[in-house]
Write a protein that holds these residues in place. Sequence first.
Motif, PDB file in Angstrom:
ATOM      1  N   GLY A 148      70.789  59.283  85.618  1.00  0.00           N
ATOM      2  CA  GLY A 148      71.106  60.153  84.499  1.00  0.00           C
ATOM      3  C   GLY A 148      72.462  60.786  84.716  1.00  0.00           C
ATOM      4  N   THR A 149      73.044  61.318  83.638  1.00  0.00           N
ATOM      5  CA  THR A 149      74.336  61.985  83.736  1.00  0.00           C
ATOM      6  C   THR A 149      74.520  62.895  82.532  1.00  0.00           C
ATOM      7  N   ALA A 150      75.462  63.820  82.627  1.00  0.00           N
ATOM      8  CA  ALA A 150      75.775  64.735  81.530  1.00  0.00           C
ATOM      9  C   ALA A 150      77.117  64.361  80.923  1.00  0.00           C
ATOM     10  N   ASN A 151      77.200  64.400  79.621  1.00  0.00           N
ATOM     11  CA  ASN A 151      78.464  64.147  78.924  1.00  0.00           C
ATOM     12  C   ASN A 151      79.278  65.442  78.931  1.00  0.00           C
ATOM     13  N   LEU A 152      80.263  65.493  79.815  1.00  0.00           N
ATOM     14  CA  LEU A 152      81.123  66.671  79.955  1.00  0.00           C
ATOM     15  C   LEU A 152      82.550  66.352  79.518  1.00  0.00           C
ATOM     16  N   PHE A 153      82.664  65.514  78.468  1.00  0.00           N
ATOM     17  CA  PHE A 153      84.001  65.093  78.047  1.00  0.00           C
ATOM     18  C   PHE A 153      84.163  64.971  76.540  1.00  0.00           C
ATOM     19  N   SER A 154      83.081  64.789  75.770  1.00  0.00           N
ATOM     20  CA  SER A 154      83.225  64.547  74.334  1.00  0.00           C
ATOM     21  C   SER A 154      83.414  65.824  73.526  1.00  0.00           C
ATOM     22  N   HIS A 155      82.664  66.857  73.833  1.00  0.00           N
ATOM     23  CA  HIS A 155      82.714  68.092  73.053  1.00  0.00           C
ATOM     24  C   HIS A 155      84.096  68.745  73.179  1.00  0.00           C
ATOM     25  N   PRO A 156      84.619  69.318  72.086  1.00  0.00           N
ATOM     26  CA  PRO A 156      85.947  69.962  72.149  1.00  0.00           C
ATOM     27  C   PRO A 156      86.078  71.037  73.216  1.00  0.00           C
ATOM     28  N   ARG A 157      84.946  71.645  73.633  1.00  0.00           N
ATOM     29  CA  ARG A 157      85.058  72.684  74.664  1.00  0.00           C
ATOM     30  C   ARG A 157      85.603  72.121  75.969  1.00  0.00           C
ATOM     31  N   TYR A 158      85.458  70.794  76.159  1.00  0.00           N
ATOM     32  CA  TYR A 158      85.890  70.168  77.406  1.00  0.00           C
ATOM     33  C   TYR A 158      87.262  69.504  77.297  1.00  0.00           C
ATOM     34  N   MET A 159      88.048  69.910  76.310  1.00  0.00           N
ATOM     35  CA  MET A 159      89.347  69.248  76.129  1.00  0.00           C
ATOM     36  C   MET A 159      90.271  69.467  77.329  1.00  0.00           C
ATOM     37  N   ASN A 160      90.077  70.564  78.081  1.00  0.00           N
ATOM     38  CA  ASN A 160      90.868  70.819  79.285  1.00  0.00           C
ATOM     39  C   ASN A 160      90.057  70.602  80.555  1.00  0.00           C
ATOM     40  N   GLY A 161      89.004  69.811  80.449  1.00  0.00           N
ATOM     41  CA  GLY A 161      88.172  69.544  81.609  1.00  0.00           C
ATOM     42  C   GLY A 161      86.876  70.322  81.574  1.00  0.00           C
ATOM     43  N   ALA A 162      86.010  70.018  82.527  1.00  0.00           N
ATOM     44  CA  ALA A 162      84.720  70.696  82.643  1.00  0.00           C
ATOM     45  C   ALA A 162      84.701  71.509  83.936  1.00  0.00           C
ATOM     46  N   ALA A 163      84.373  70.897  85.061  1.00  0.00           N
ATOM     47  CA  ALA A 163      84.388  71.612  86.335  1.00  0.00           C
ATOM     48  C   ALA A 163      85.790  72.063  86.710  1.00  0.00           C
ATOM     49  N   THR A 164      86.821  71.384  86.183  1.00  0.00           N
ATOM     50  CA  THR A 164      88.205  71.736  86.511  1.00  0.00           C
ATOM     51  C   THR A 164      88.887  72.518  85.402  1.00  0.00           C
ATOM     52  N   ASN A 165      88.125  72.984  84.430  1.00  0.00           N
ATOM     53  CA  ASN A 165      88.717  73.728  83.316  1.00  0.00           C
ATOM     54  C   ASN A 165      89.294  75.061  83.800  1.00  0.00           C
ATOM     55  N   PRO A 166      90.453  75.481  83.283  1.00  0.00           N
ATOM     56  CA  PRO A 166      91.022  76.766  83.707  1.00  0.00           C
ATOM     57  C   PRO A 166      90.254  77.976  83.180  1.00  0.00           C
ATOM     58  N   ASP A 167      89.287  77.765  82.287  1.00  0.00           N
ATOM     59  CA  ASP A 167      88.470  78.849  81.741  1.00  0.00           C
ATOM     60  C   ASP A 167      87.103  78.816  82.415  1.00  0.00           C
ATOM     61  N   PHE A 168      86.748  79.864  83.149  1.00  0.00           N
ATOM     62  CA  PHE A 168      85.476  79.895  83.860  1.00  0.00           C
ATOM     63  C   PHE A 168      84.286  79.772  82.922  1.00  0.00           C
ATOM     64  N   ASN A 169      84.412  80.284  81.693  1.00  0.00           N
ATOM     65  CA  ASN A 169      83.305  80.181  80.745  1.00  0.00           C
ATOM     66  C   ASN A 169      82.955  78.729  80.434  1.00  0.00           C
ATOM     67  N   VAL A 170      83.971  77.869  80.411  1.00  0.00           N
ATOM     68  CA  VAL A 170      83.719  76.450  80.175  1.00  0.00           C
ATOM     69  C   VAL A 170      83.045  75.825  81.393  1.00  0.00           C
ATOM     70  N   VAL A 171      83.491  76.206  82.582  1.00  0.00           N
ATOM     71  CA  VAL A 171      82.856  75.702  83.802  1.00  0.00           C
ATOM     72  C   VAL A 171      81.374  76.060  83.805  1.00  0.00           C
TER      73      VAL A 171
END
Length: 446
Positions: A148-171
């Motif tokens: 299994g896996t999570a899609n952490l790339f399609s939603h606009p919230r992840y446009m700057n990354g997921a675990a590496t996003n500069p916004d902690f709220n996105v992480v």
Amino acid sequence: MSTQAFIGAREFFPGIGTIPFEGRESDNPLAFKVYDADKRIGGKTMAEHLRFAVCYWHSFCNAGHDPFGPGTRHYPWDQVGAPMANAEAKIDAAFEFFTKLGVPYYCFHDVDMAPDADDVGQFERNLKHMVGLAKERQQATGMKLLWGTANLFSHPRYMNGAATNPDFNVVARAAVQVKAMIEATVELGGENYVFWGGREGYASLYNTDMKRELAHMGRFLTMARDYGRSIGFEGSFLIEPKPMEPMKHQYDFDAATSAAFLREHGLDKDFKLNIEGNHATLAGHTFEHDLQVAADAGLLGSIDANMGNPQNGWDTDQFPVNLYDTVGAMLVLLRNGGLGAGGLNFDAKVRRESTDPADLFLAHIGGMDAFARGLEVAHALIESSPLEGWRGERYASFDQGNGQRFENGELSLADLRDHAEAAGEPKQTSGRQEAYENLINRYLVR
């Protein structure tokens, strides 16, 4: 697996039954010519060697859209009603396909199977509901979850990354999906859990603190590992390398880069690599190369089986039909002792111009036959051809004397200098590449 195809309230692939093995003389397009699940190769069946899986995303979610136009396929499971009703129809279509094709495994992202939702609680409820249905269908058919896996790339919230996003709220929001999908993977008996860092990278170094982002990714994966182990997940976590696209540079560039990252962050005991053919070629390597790097590092976990188009510089995700690729891949796997709990997942999509329901079967049949033939040829090359002997002879000087002492760490640089003086100018020895290539061809056409 049940020999009867799973048919829910509606049959989505009418007129197509269980795909049989009919051998190489068959002209039936909906039959295997090489893949015989029960045929034994070197002590294991083809099914045990290859551990085929169907991906949920390309097969049941991708209608053929590309950057230049919308989808060309109109899936009946997307036309039932509300999003949850469509998801319930889609899971019936998926399990019907899995069982008719005769694969033992499947793979999915969270939002492939369950309707997405911005509200955290609603997302979790949606996924839990669909996981319950998947568990029922697994029990009814004998199908298993490879990973299994999570899609952490399609939603606009992840446009700057997921675990590496500069916004902690996105992480933190990414953690919602990973936590839920690790739980889902455990509930469904999944044998692995994958991270593909689709947007874990950068588009511009001008606005990127790369060192900090890599540290955040290491911390996030460590937290995921710790949570998975705490709830009883015993399988491997997998990193899937890819050099670029959608980002200019992705942090899991290739097998070597990913292996170094895992070791730096102390994750190499719990994580392995999921190698994709098309991703390796985008990195400027061959499929066989990245498999070999992963195997040599003790980190070969699983495979996304596909191929790219040499005329396209992007991830075309075509079904694998190149026998040289499959022979090379299977040579690595057999020498590695297999994939363990990994498998061959067809992370591939039928072409945009392929719009008949049967095309999905034809694509998988072709890929499964290609890898089955690769297995046959690779096994014959190892067991009954001079290939392994030739390779050994090239390194025979390291099997005795000072060559062996060098490998054992018993010589100094000064010792090498003295050996060179005593031995004189080395004799020129041919690499005989053409002989090796001709040998592969001879076994391919046998």
